[in-house]
Structures are given as structure tokens and as C-alpha cells.
Design an enzyme around this catalytic site. Structure first.
Site, PDB file in Angstrom:
ATOM      1  N   GLU A 253       2.456  21.410   3.771  1.00  0.00           N
ATOM      2  CA  GLU A 253       3.768  20.806   3.570  1.00  0.00           C
ATOM      3  C   GLU A 253       3.727  19.392   4.116  1.00  0.00           C
ATOM      4  O   GLU A 253       3.096  19.151   5.144  1.00  0.00           O
ATOM      5  CB  GLU A 253       4.861  21.561   4.341  1.00  0.00           C
TER       6      GLU A 253
ATOM      7  N   TYR B 201      -3.385  13.046  -0.196  1.00  0.00           N
ATOM      8  CA  TYR B 201      -3.544  14.361  -0.810  1.00  0.00           C
ATOM      9  C   TYR B 201      -3.714  14.236  -2.335  1.00  0.00           C
ATOM     10  O   TYR B 201      -4.481  14.975  -2.942  1.00  0.00           O
ATOM     11  CB  TYR B 201      -2.358  15.267  -0.465  1.00  0.00           C
TER      12      TYR B 201
HETATM   13  C1  LIG Z   1      -1.720  10.499   6.918  1.00  0.00           C
HETATM   14  C2  LIG Z   1      -2.869  10.023   7.807  1.00  0.00           C
HETATM   15  C3  LIG Z   1      -3.504  11.257   8.468  1.00  0.00           C
HETATM   16  C4  LIG Z   1      -3.914   9.295   6.957  1.00  0.00           C
HETATM   17  O1  LIG Z   1      -5.009   8.951   7.767  1.00  0.00           O
HETATM   18  P1  LIG Z   1      -5.832   7.591   7.578  1.00  0.00           P
HETATM   19  O2  LIG Z   1      -7.022   7.664   8.455  1.00  0.00           O
HETATM   20  O3  LIG Z   1      -4.947   6.426   7.776  1.00  0.00           O
HETATM   21  O4  LIG Z   1      -6.235   7.701   6.037  1.00  0.00           O
HETATM   22  P2  LIG Z   1      -7.551   7.109   5.354  1.00  0.00           P
HETATM   23  O5  LIG Z   1      -7.838   5.740   5.844  1.00  0.00           O
HETATM   24  O6  LIG Z   1      -8.652   8.110   5.461  1.00  0.00           O
HETATM   25  O7  LIG Z   1      -7.076   7.024   3.837  1.00  0.00           O
HETATM   26  C5  LIG Z   1      -7.509   7.951   2.845  1.00  0.00           C
HETATM   27  C6  LIG Z   1      -6.677   7.747   1.617  1.00  0.00           C
HETATM   28  O8  LIG Z   1      -5.325   8.094   1.861  1.00  0.00           O
HETATM   29  C7  LIG Z   1      -4.429   7.202   1.195  1.00  0.00           C
HETATM   30  N1  LIG Z   1      -3.616   6.553   2.227  1.00  0.00           N
HETATM   31  C8  LIG Z   1      -3.681   6.769   3.565  1.00  0.00           C
HETATM   32  N2  LIG Z   1      -2.705   6.082   4.196  1.00  0.00           N
HETATM   33  C9  LIG Z   1      -2.008   5.424   3.251  1.00  0.00           C
HETATM   34  C10 LIG Z   1      -0.899   4.557   3.277  1.00  0.00           C
HETATM   35  N3  LIG Z   1      -0.292   4.225   4.430  1.00  0.00           N
HETATM   36  N4  LIG Z   1      -0.420   4.062   2.099  1.00  0.00           N
HETATM   37  C11 LIG Z   1      -1.011   4.399   0.921  1.00  0.00           C
HETATM   38  N5  LIG Z   1      -2.101   5.213   0.832  1.00  0.00           N
HETATM   39  C12 LIG Z   1      -2.576   5.723   1.984  1.00  0.00           C
HETATM   40  C13 LIG Z   1      -5.298   6.260   0.391  1.00  0.00           C
HETATM   41  O9  LIG Z   1      -5.440   6.837  -0.884  1.00  0.00           O
HETATM   42  C14 LIG Z   1      -6.624   6.313   1.127  1.00  0.00           C
HETATM   43  O10 LIG Z   1      -7.711   6.111   0.269  1.00  0.00           O
HETATM   44  P3  LIG Z   1      -8.315   4.610   0.063  1.00  0.00           P
HETATM   45  O11 LIG Z   1      -8.914   4.229   1.397  1.00  0.00           O
HETATM   46  O12 LIG Z   1      -9.357   4.816  -1.000  1.00  0.00           O
HETATM   47  O13 LIG Z   1      -7.146   3.744  -0.324  1.00  0.00           O
HETATM   48  C15 LIG Z   1      -2.348   9.039   8.906  1.00  0.00           C
HETATM   49  O14 LIG Z   1      -1.584   8.035   8.283  1.00  0.00           O
HETATM   50  C16 LIG Z   1      -1.500   9.680   9.990  1.00  0.00           C
HETATM   51  O15 LIG Z   1      -2.027  10.194  10.985  1.00  0.00           O
HETATM   52  N6  LIG Z   1      -0.165   9.659   9.834  1.00  0.00           N
HETATM   53  C17 LIG Z   1       0.747  10.243  10.806  1.00  0.00           C
HETATM   54  C18 LIG Z   1       0.679  11.763  10.787  1.00  0.00           C
HETATM   55  C19 LIG Z   1       0.944  12.324   9.409  1.00  0.00           C
HETATM   56  O16 LIG Z   1       1.789  11.830   8.671  1.00  0.00           O
HETATM   57  N7  LIG Z   1       0.212  13.400   9.045  1.00  0.00           N
HETATM   58  C20 LIG Z   1       0.353  14.069   7.765  1.00  0.00           C
HETATM   59  C21 LIG Z   1       1.241  15.232   7.907  1.00  0.00           C
HETATM   60  S1  LIG Z   1       1.383  16.140   6.389  1.00  0.00           S
END
Ligand SMILES: CC(C)(COP(=O)(O)OP(=O)(O)OC[C@H]1O[C@@H](n2cnc3c(N)ncnc32)[C@H](O)[C@@H]1OP(=O)(O)O)[C@@H](O)C(=O)NCCC(=O)NCCS
Length: 217
Positions: free
Chosen positions: A150, A162
Site C-alpha cells: 500500500e 513501483y
Molecule cells: C520512495 C523511496 C524509498 C525511493 O527511494 P530512492 O532511493 O530515492 O529511489 P531511487 O533513487 O532508487 O529511484 C528509483 C526509481 O524510483 C522513481 N523515483 C524515486 N523517487 C522519485 C521521485 N521523487 N520522483 C519521481 N520518481 C522517483 C524513479 O523512477 C527512479 O528511477 P530512475 O532513477 O531511473 O529515475 C524514498 O523516496 C523514500 O524513502 N521516501 C520516504 C519513505 C516512503 O515514501 N516509502 C514508500 C512507502 S510505500
């Protein structure tokens, strides 16, 4: 070869490793939680989760070792003999800094990602994707049919991640988050064992390894 970073006049080798979460990680996990979620879990929840039979938690840790770094001032001989006495053949990790973590519940046929978060200063560097790949690979290894989760309706960054892994939007859980009554979007992968999905994950994994070699062994 791990990348070398320079801290003052000390050259320190930095690499990362993905490993199961242990109780000693909880304080850092809570730091990451606090900067990631409006309603973080308490410490007790993590302690309980680490003994939950259906749960698997992993951390991605930055391992700083003494490879390339000078030994403690004035005591190189002592340091080497201490390491030998401990039976060390590999450099001894002296500290591990957590970059992120993921938690998965193994339900009947589905792996449910119950939490995933990356330290704020390390976001958009591939860490979240590395953790997501670990969850998908765990599910595949354990013969789960799909990965599901979720996500807050407003959390567009996570939803993009995702969608990159072909999670489909399966529906909404209305007012699921009690802190602000926000809806949750249910997102689920296709069957993990279809040829098309295996090919997609294989290609994304290879591209990720090429872009972020420091996040792989
Ligand atoms: C969601 C989260 C885990 C992503 O981690 P991250 O290390 O920043 O993500 P990555 O750098 O590995 O990105 C992987 C892909 O996700 C997408 N993505 C990640 N963050 C994004 C953003 N802020 N905006 C748009 N796309 C995004 C992109 O498609 C990216 O691929 P790309 O590098 O080819 O563009 C991080 O933002 C986070 O910890 N957020 C707070 C907690 C949270 O929301 N968890 C999810 C609960 S369901």
C-alpha cells in the site's frame, strides 16, 4: 574495486552491503523512519518484527573499513596483531552507516512490502530501487506469486518507483492512513514467474548494477 572517498587526509574505502536487519540497527532505522514517515513505528515494533516468523527485514549499509585508511596513529604493529589474533582475513568493518531498509511479510502466496525507506540525503541515488529489487528477489526465491503493497495516494515518487517495476494499481483502501485520513493505493506486481516479468526484472537489475556499481557486492 570499491570507490575511494577522501575525508581530510584519510583515504577510506567505502562499499555497501545488503544484509538482514539486526537489533543493533534499530536506532538508525528509527532515524530514517522519522525523516520518512509522518507516523513512524516505535522501537518496540521493530524489536517485535525481528522475531516475527513471517517477516524479513533488510538494510543497505555503507561499510567503511580500514582498507586504504591509515592504521590508528602510532600503533600499526599492534593493530595488525590484534586483527590476526581475532582471526581476521578480511578488513574488519569498523562502522556501518545505514542508507535504507525494507521490510517484507510473507503471506500465503504474496510478499507484502510493509515498509521501505531511504535516508533523505541519499535519495534519488538508486538505494530505494536496490531495496525493492531485494524484496522482489526474496519473493521469487521463496516461490511467492507476486509482491504487493500500500502506498499513500499523494506519494508520487514511491509510485513512480513501483510503476518502473510494473506494479499495477489494484484499487484503493479508503482513509487507510489514520494520521490524515489519506487513501492508500494498492499496488501489485504481475505474476513473478511469467517470462515477461522475469525479463523485465533482469533488465532493470542489470541497468541498475551498471548505473550504481557501489550498491552491489
Ligand atoms: C520512495 C523511496 C524509498 C525511493 O527511494 P530512492 O532511493 O530515492 O529511489 P531511487 O533513487 O532508487 O529511484 C528509483 C526509481 O524510483 C522513481 N523515483 C524515486 N523517487 C522519485 C521521485 N521523487 N520522483 C519521481 N520518481 C522517483 C524513479 O523512477 C527512479 O528511477 P530512475 O532513477 O531511473 O529515475 C524514498 O523516496 C523514500 O524513502 N521516501 C520516504 C519513505 C516512503 O515514501 N516509502 C514508500 C512507502 S510505500
Amino acid at each position: 574495486m570499491p570507490p575511494l572517498y577522501t575525508f581530510g587526509d584519510m583515504r577510506t574505502a567505502i562499499r555497501t552491503r545488503l544484509r538482514p536487519m539486526v537489533e543493533a540497527d534499530i536506532p538508525q532505522v528509527l532515524d530514517i523512519e522519522r525523516e520518512s514517515f509522518p507516523s513512524p513505528w516505535p522501537q518496540t515494533a521493530y524489536k517485535r518484527e525481528l522475531t516475527n516468523k513471517i517477516a524479513r527485514y533488510f538494510v543497505l549499509a555503507e561499510v567503511r573499513d580500514d582498507e586504504g585508511a591509515p592504521p590508528p596513529a602510532g600503533s600499526p604493529g599492534i593493530w595488525a596483531s590484534v586483527r590476526r589474533a581475532l582471526g581476521a582475513t578480511e578488513p574488519v568493518p569498523t562502522s556501518e552507516y545505514l542508507l535504507g531498509f525494507v521490510g517484507v511479510w510473507l503471506m500465503v502466496n504474496e510478499a507484502h512490502i510493509v515498509t521501505i525507506a531511504v535516508r533523505e540525503e541519499h535519495r534519488r541515488m538508486g538505494v530505494g530501487e536496490r531495496l525493492l529489487l531485494a524484496a522482489i528477489e526474496l519473493a521469487t526465491d521463496l516461490d511467492q506469486e507476486a509482491v504487493t503493497l500500500e502506498v499513500r495516494a499523494s506519494n508520487e515518487g514511491a509510485q513512480r518507483m513501483y510503476e518502473k517495476y510494473a506494479f499495477n494499481r489494484m484499487g484503493l483502501r479508503k482513509r487507510y492512513y489514520t494520521d490524515n485520513n489519506e487513501d492508500a493505493v494498492i499496488m501489485t506486481t504481475p505474476d513473478l514467474f511469467t517470462a515477461g516479468y522475469k525479463k523485465l526484472v533482469g533488465e532493470l537489475r542489470a541497468r541498475h548494477q551498471e548505473r550504481h556499481p557501489d550498491l552491489w557486492p
